[in-house]
Write a protein that holds these residues in place. Structure first.
Motif, PDB file in Angstrom:
ATOM      1  N   ILE A   1      36.748  45.248  30.711  1.00  0.00           N
ATOM      2  CA  ILE A   1      37.716  43.991  29.927  1.00  0.00           C
ATOM      3  C   ILE A   1      37.896  43.174  30.956  1.00  0.00           C
ATOM      4  O   ILE A   1      37.407  41.646  31.100  1.00  0.00           O
ATOM      5  N   ALA A   2      38.542  43.262  32.148  1.00  0.00           N
ATOM      6  CA  ALA A   2      39.123  42.696  33.120  1.00  0.00           C
ATOM      7  C   ALA A   2      37.970  42.220  34.220  1.00  0.00           C
ATOM      8  O   ALA A   2      38.652  41.474  35.195  1.00  0.00           O
ATOM      9  N   GLY A   3      37.080  42.984  34.512  1.00  0.00           N
ATOM     10  CA  GLY A   3      36.342  42.984  35.683  1.00  0.00           C
ATOM     11  C   GLY A   3      35.611  41.533  36.014  1.00  0.00           C
ATOM     12  O   GLY A   3      35.813  40.974  37.093  1.00  0.00           O
ATOM     13  N   LEU A   4      35.061  41.140  35.059  1.00  0.00           N
ATOM     14  CA  LEU A   4      34.400  39.412  35.245  1.00  0.00           C
ATOM     15  C   LEU A   4      35.454  38.647  35.260  1.00  0.00           C
ATOM     16  O   LEU A   4      35.186  37.812  36.202  1.00  0.00           O
ATOM     17  N   PRO A   5      36.339  38.691  34.562  1.00  0.00           N
ATOM     18  CA  PRO A   5      37.492  37.510  34.826  1.00  0.00           C
ATOM     19  C   PRO A   5      38.011  37.681  36.134  1.00  0.00           C
ATOM     20  O   PRO A   5      38.282  36.577  36.951  1.00  0.00           O
ATOM     21  N   LEU A   6      38.323  38.863  36.581  1.00  0.00           N
ATOM     22  CA  LEU A   6      39.063  38.978  38.028  1.00  0.00           C
ATOM     23  C   LEU A   6      38.075  38.504  39.155  1.00  0.00           C
ATOM     24  O   LEU A   6      38.517  38.134  40.259  1.00  0.00           O
ATOM     25  N   LEU A   7      36.838  39.094  38.923  1.00  0.00           N
ATOM     26  CA  LEU A   7      35.666  38.581  39.915  1.00  0.00           C
ATOM     27  C   LEU A   7      35.711  36.868  39.928  1.00  0.00           C
ATOM     28  O   LEU A   7      35.790  36.648  41.145  1.00  0.00           O
ATOM     29  N   LEU A   8      35.621  36.263  38.909  1.00  0.00           N
ATOM     30  CA  LEU A   8      35.592  34.932  38.803  1.00  0.00           C
ATOM     31  C   LEU A   8      36.792  34.245  39.460  1.00  0.00           C
ATOM     32  O   LEU A   8      36.604  33.278  40.320  1.00  0.00           O
ATOM     33  N   ALA A   9      37.968  34.708  39.353  1.00  0.00           N
ATOM     34  CA  ALA A   9      39.409  34.275  39.791  1.00  0.00           C
ATOM     35  C   ALA A   9      38.920  34.506  41.269  1.00  0.00           C
ATOM     36  O   ALA A   9      39.660  33.836  42.286  1.00  0.00           O
TER      37      ALA A   9
ATOM     38  N   TRP B   1      38.444  51.355  30.373  1.00  0.00           N
ATOM     39  CA  TRP B   1      38.455  49.932  29.514  1.00  0.00           C
ATOM     40  C   TRP B   1      38.926  48.746  30.292  1.00  0.00           C
ATOM     41  O   TRP B   1      38.512  47.653  30.101  1.00  0.00           O
ATOM     42  N   PHE B   2      39.979  49.167  31.199  1.00  0.00           N
ATOM     43  CA  PHE B   2      40.429  47.831  31.951  1.00  0.00           C
ATOM     44  C   PHE B   2      39.385  47.116  32.881  1.00  0.00           C
ATOM     45  O   PHE B   2      39.120  45.991  32.917  1.00  0.00           O
TER      46      PHE B   2
END
Length: 166
Positions: free
Chosen positions: A91-99, A87-88
């Motif tokens: 949820i967090a995959g795209l925002p972490l990639l963009l960061a 689930w992590f």
């Protein structure tokens, strides 16, 4: 006109690159890679590197892609099976990639001094004569090292194929 063609080819390359990663069937991914290589060849043409554009289409768009297709067919690779992602990651995959992309872009932008704008067709170094002269004078040692590495890889493939025949 050059800017419009650049934008169209850049969009096609980006869409094909995303399609390459998101496809579940390997043949569809290989066809998307052909789209990326073709768009890059047009971008080389816009920059005035005709030889590089033709080498891109012949070597990557032709020979390497035929090799990929043969390997995919020989391996009898089917569609990709779904995995249960955490689930992590969902949820967090795209925002972490963009960061990550933003941080890398900032670091590159701060490390590289101000660059001048590209004027399409102004560079005349992409002819076969200029590339050949550089390849066999300035870059002769790396060229020879790579040719030896390719020879070793071919010999390794022959040895591995001989073991399977026996």
């Amino acid at each position: 006109m050059d800017t419009v063609l650049f934008v169209i080819c850049a969009i096609v390359a980006i869409v094909c690159a995303f399609n390459l990663v998101l496809q579940k069937h390997p043949i569809s991914s290989a066809l998307s890679l052909i789209g990326v290589m073709s768009s890059l060849a047009v971008l080389y043409l816009l920059l005035g590197a005709e030889f590089m554009a033709m080498a891109q289409m012949i070597v990557y768009g032709g020979a390497v892609m035929v090799l990929f297709i043969f390997v995919i067919m020989l391996l009898n690779a089917g569609t990709e099976k779904n995995s249960n992602k955490s689930w992590f990651a969902q949820i967090a995959g795209l925002p972490l990639l963009l960061a990550f992309v933003a941080v890398v872009a900032f670091l590159i932008r701060s490390a590289v001094p101000g660059l001048k704008n590209v004027s399409f067709g102004s560079w005349w170094g992409g002819t076969a004569q200029n590339v050949g002269r550089l390849l066999f004078t300035t870059y002769l040692l790396p060229f020879e090292i790579i040719s030896i590495l390719i020879l070793i890889a071919i010999l390794g493939a022959v040895v591995l194929a001989q073991k399977e025949i026996d």
